[in-house]
Design a protein around this motif. Structure first.
Motif, PDB file in Angstrom:
ATOM      1  N   GLU A   6      15.210  71.749  62.461  1.00 55.88           N
ATOM      2  CA  GLU A   6      16.600  71.783  62.918  1.00 55.88           C
ATOM      3  C   GLU A   6      17.544  72.121  61.774  1.00 55.88           C
ATOM      4  O   GLU A   6      17.253  71.837  60.606  1.00 55.88           O
ATOM      5  N   SER A   7      18.682  72.681  62.132  1.00 56.97           N
ATOM      6  CA  SER A   7      19.743  72.948  61.167  1.00 56.97           C
ATOM      7  C   SER A   7      21.081  72.936  61.889  1.00 56.97           C
ATOM      8  O   SER A   7      21.123  72.998  63.118  1.00 56.97           O
ATOM      9  N   GLY A   8      22.159  72.849  61.107  1.00 61.38           N
ATOM     10  CA  GLY A   8      23.490  72.969  61.672  1.00 61.38           C
ATOM     11  C   GLY A   8      24.257  71.668  61.823  1.00 61.38           C
ATOM     12  O   GLY A   8      25.413  71.687  62.247  1.00 61.38           O
ATOM     13  N   GLY A   9      23.626  70.556  61.503  1.00 62.10           N
ATOM     14  CA  GLY A   9      24.340  69.291  61.607  1.00 62.10           C
ATOM     15  C   GLY A   9      25.388  69.145  60.525  1.00 62.10           C
ATOM     16  O   GLY A   9      25.480  69.960  59.605  1.00 62.10           O
ATOM     17  N   LEU A  18      30.210  72.125  66.811  1.00 56.57           N
ATOM     18  CA  LEU A  18      29.083  72.395  65.925  1.00 56.57           C
ATOM     19  C   LEU A  18      28.033  73.142  66.717  1.00 56.57           C
ATOM     20  O   LEU A  18      27.934  72.970  67.937  1.00 56.57           O
ATOM     21  N   ARG A  19      27.235  73.925  66.003  1.00 57.21           N
ATOM     22  CA  ARG A  19      26.124  74.621  66.631  1.00 57.21           C
ATOM     23  C   ARG A  19      24.839  74.246  65.906  1.00 57.21           C
ATOM     24  O   ARG A  19      24.689  74.530  64.727  1.00 57.21           O
ATOM     25  N   LEU A  20      23.952  73.602  66.657  1.00 56.97           N
ATOM     26  CA  LEU A  20      22.654  73.250  66.111  1.00 56.97           C
ATOM     27  C   LEU A  20      21.644  74.337  66.451  1.00 56.97           C
ATOM     28  O   LEU A  20      21.717  74.952  67.519  1.00 56.97           O
ATOM     29  N   SER A  21      20.721  74.548  65.539  1.00 53.83           N
ATOM     30  CA  SER A  21      19.640  75.501  65.776  1.00 53.83           C
ATOM     31  C   SER A  21      18.300  74.848  65.475  1.00 53.83           C
ATOM     32  O   SER A  21      18.215  73.938  64.639  1.00 53.83           O
ATOM     33  N   CYS A  22      17.290  75.310  66.159  1.00 51.74           N
ATOM     34  CA  CYS A  22      15.926  74.827  65.946  1.00 51.74           C
ATOM     35  C   CYS A  22      15.023  76.041  65.820  1.00 51.74           C
ATOM     36  O   CYS A  22      14.947  76.855  66.752  1.00 51.74           O
ATOM     37  N   GLN A  23      14.370  76.153  64.681  1.00 48.81           N
ATOM     38  CA  GLN A  23      13.419  77.244  64.446  1.00 48.81           C
ATOM     39  C   GLN A  23      12.020  76.707  64.687  1.00 48.81           C
ATOM     40  O   GLN A  23      11.592  75.743  64.043  1.00 48.81           O
ATOM     41  N   ALA A  24      11.308  77.333  65.606  1.00 50.69           N
ATOM     42  CA  ALA A  24       9.951  76.910  65.935  1.00 50.69           C
ATOM     43  C   ALA A  24       8.939  77.877  65.344  1.00 50.69           C
ATOM     44  O   ALA A  24       9.162  79.095  65.342  1.00 50.69           O
ATOM     45  N   SER A  25       7.856  77.336  64.840  1.00 49.89           N
ATOM     46  CA  SER A  25       6.800  78.185  64.305  1.00 49.89           C
ATOM     47  C   SER A  25       5.440  77.715  64.804  1.00 49.89           C
ATOM     48  O   SER A  25       5.279  76.552  65.200  1.00 49.89           O
ATOM     49  N   HIS A  79      19.144  76.829  70.563  1.00 49.38           N
ATOM     50  CA  HIS A  79      20.432  76.435  70.012  1.00 49.38           C
ATOM     51  C   HIS A  79      21.097  75.404  70.918  1.00 49.38           C
ATOM     52  O   HIS A  79      20.850  75.368  72.127  1.00 49.38           O
ATOM     53  N   LEU A  80      21.956  74.608  70.305  1.00 53.48           N
ATOM     54  CA  LEU A  80      22.789  73.677  71.059  1.00 53.48           C
ATOM     55  C   LEU A  80      24.218  73.842  70.567  1.00 53.48           C
ATOM     56  O   LEU A  80      24.534  73.448  69.441  1.00 53.48           O
ATOM     57  N   GLN A  81      25.041  74.456  71.394  1.00 56.31           N
ATOM     58  CA  GLN A  81      26.457  74.604  71.074  1.00 56.31           C
ATOM     59  C   GLN A  81      27.183  73.367  71.584  1.00 56.31           C
ATOM     60  O   GLN A  81      27.144  73.085  72.786  1.00 56.31           O
ATOM     61  N   THR A  90      27.996  60.943  67.777  1.00 53.00           N
ATOM     62  CA  THR A  90      27.376  60.732  66.473  1.00 53.00           C
ATOM     63  C   THR A  90      25.947  60.232  66.637  1.00 53.00           C
ATOM     64  O   THR A  90      25.705  59.229  67.312  1.00 53.00           O
ATOM     65  N   ALA A  91      25.013  60.949  66.033  1.00 53.83           N
ATOM     66  CA  ALA A  91      23.597  60.613  66.165  1.00 53.83           C
ATOM     67  C   ALA A  91      22.766  61.579  65.324  1.00 53.83           C
ATOM     68  O   ALA A  91      23.279  62.587  64.829  1.00 53.83           O
ATOM     69  N   VAL A  92      21.497  61.270  65.211  1.00 57.20           N
ATOM     70  CA  VAL A  92      20.530  62.237  64.703  1.00 57.20           C
ATOM     71  C   VAL A  92      20.025  63.025  65.902  1.00 57.20           C
ATOM     72  O   VAL A  92      19.582  62.425  66.892  1.00 57.20           O
ATOM     73  N   TYR A  93      20.111  64.330  65.804  1.00 52.88           N
ATOM     74  CA  TYR A  93      19.702  65.202  66.903  1.00 52.88           C
ATOM     75  C   TYR A  93      18.334  65.804  66.592  1.00 52.88           C
ATOM     76  O   TYR A  93      18.115  66.353  65.502  1.00 52.88           O
ATOM     77  N   TYR A  94      17.444  65.680  67.575  1.00 54.69           N
ATOM     78  CA  TYR A  94      16.071  66.130  67.422  1.00 54.69           C
ATOM     79  C   TYR A  94      15.765  67.280  68.373  1.00 54.69           C
ATOM     80  O   TYR A  94      16.091  67.223  69.564  1.00 54.69           O
ATOM     81  N   CYS A  95      15.108  68.272  67.839  1.00 56.86           N
ATOM     82  CA  CYS A  95      14.580  69.359  68.657  1.00 56.86           C
ATOM     83  C   CYS A  95      13.235  68.930  69.235  1.00 56.86           C
ATOM     84  O   CYS A  95      12.418  68.300  68.535  1.00 56.86           O
TER      85      CYS A  95
END
Length: 122
Positions: A6-9, A18-25, A79-81, A90-95
């Motif tokens: 995850e990124s963007g926090g 905010l826009r969160l992104s999650c890169q999956a591999s 992504h999460l816009q 307010t929290a930790v956001y998990y993909c």
């Protein structure tokens, strides 16, 4: 082994975005159910949003109309816009992914990222 990053926090004022992104591999992304969950201090992890393989979305009542989930199958990203943010966001956001790994043994199951902190405060 599927890996989600995850990124963007960050820190944002109430009413901000905010826009969160999650890169999956190492994932068969096109057949993966992708989603976001969050966990606030002292609370259990809760569902936020999910997007199916054909783009159907689902949201928690608390974020409907404010958050938008999307997926980019070409880049293995979700992504999460988030808009109109509130202190209670307010929290930790998990993909999250329910998916199959792209490499042998191609395990299918639930996969989680490490999380990214979102803080909504003045």
């Amino acid at each position: 082994q599927v890996v989600l990053v995850e990124s963007g926090g960050g820190l944002v004022q109430p009413g901000g975005s905010l826009r969160l992104s999650c890169q999956a591999s190492n994932i068969v992304f096109s057949s993966a159910l992708m989603g976001w969950y969050r966990q606030a201090p002292g609370k259990q992890r809760e569902f936020v949003a999910r997007v199916s393989t054909d783009g159907v979305t689902d949201y928690a009542d608390s974020v409907k109309g404010r958050f938008t989930i999307s997926r980019d199958d070409g880049k293995n990203r979700v992504h999460l816009q988030m808009s109109s943010l509130k202190p209670e966001d307010t929290a930790v956001y998990y993909c999250h992914a329910f998916a199959s790994a792209a490499t042998i043994p191609r395990n299918t199951g639930d996969y989680w990222g490490q999380g990214t902190q979102v803080t909504v405060s003045t």
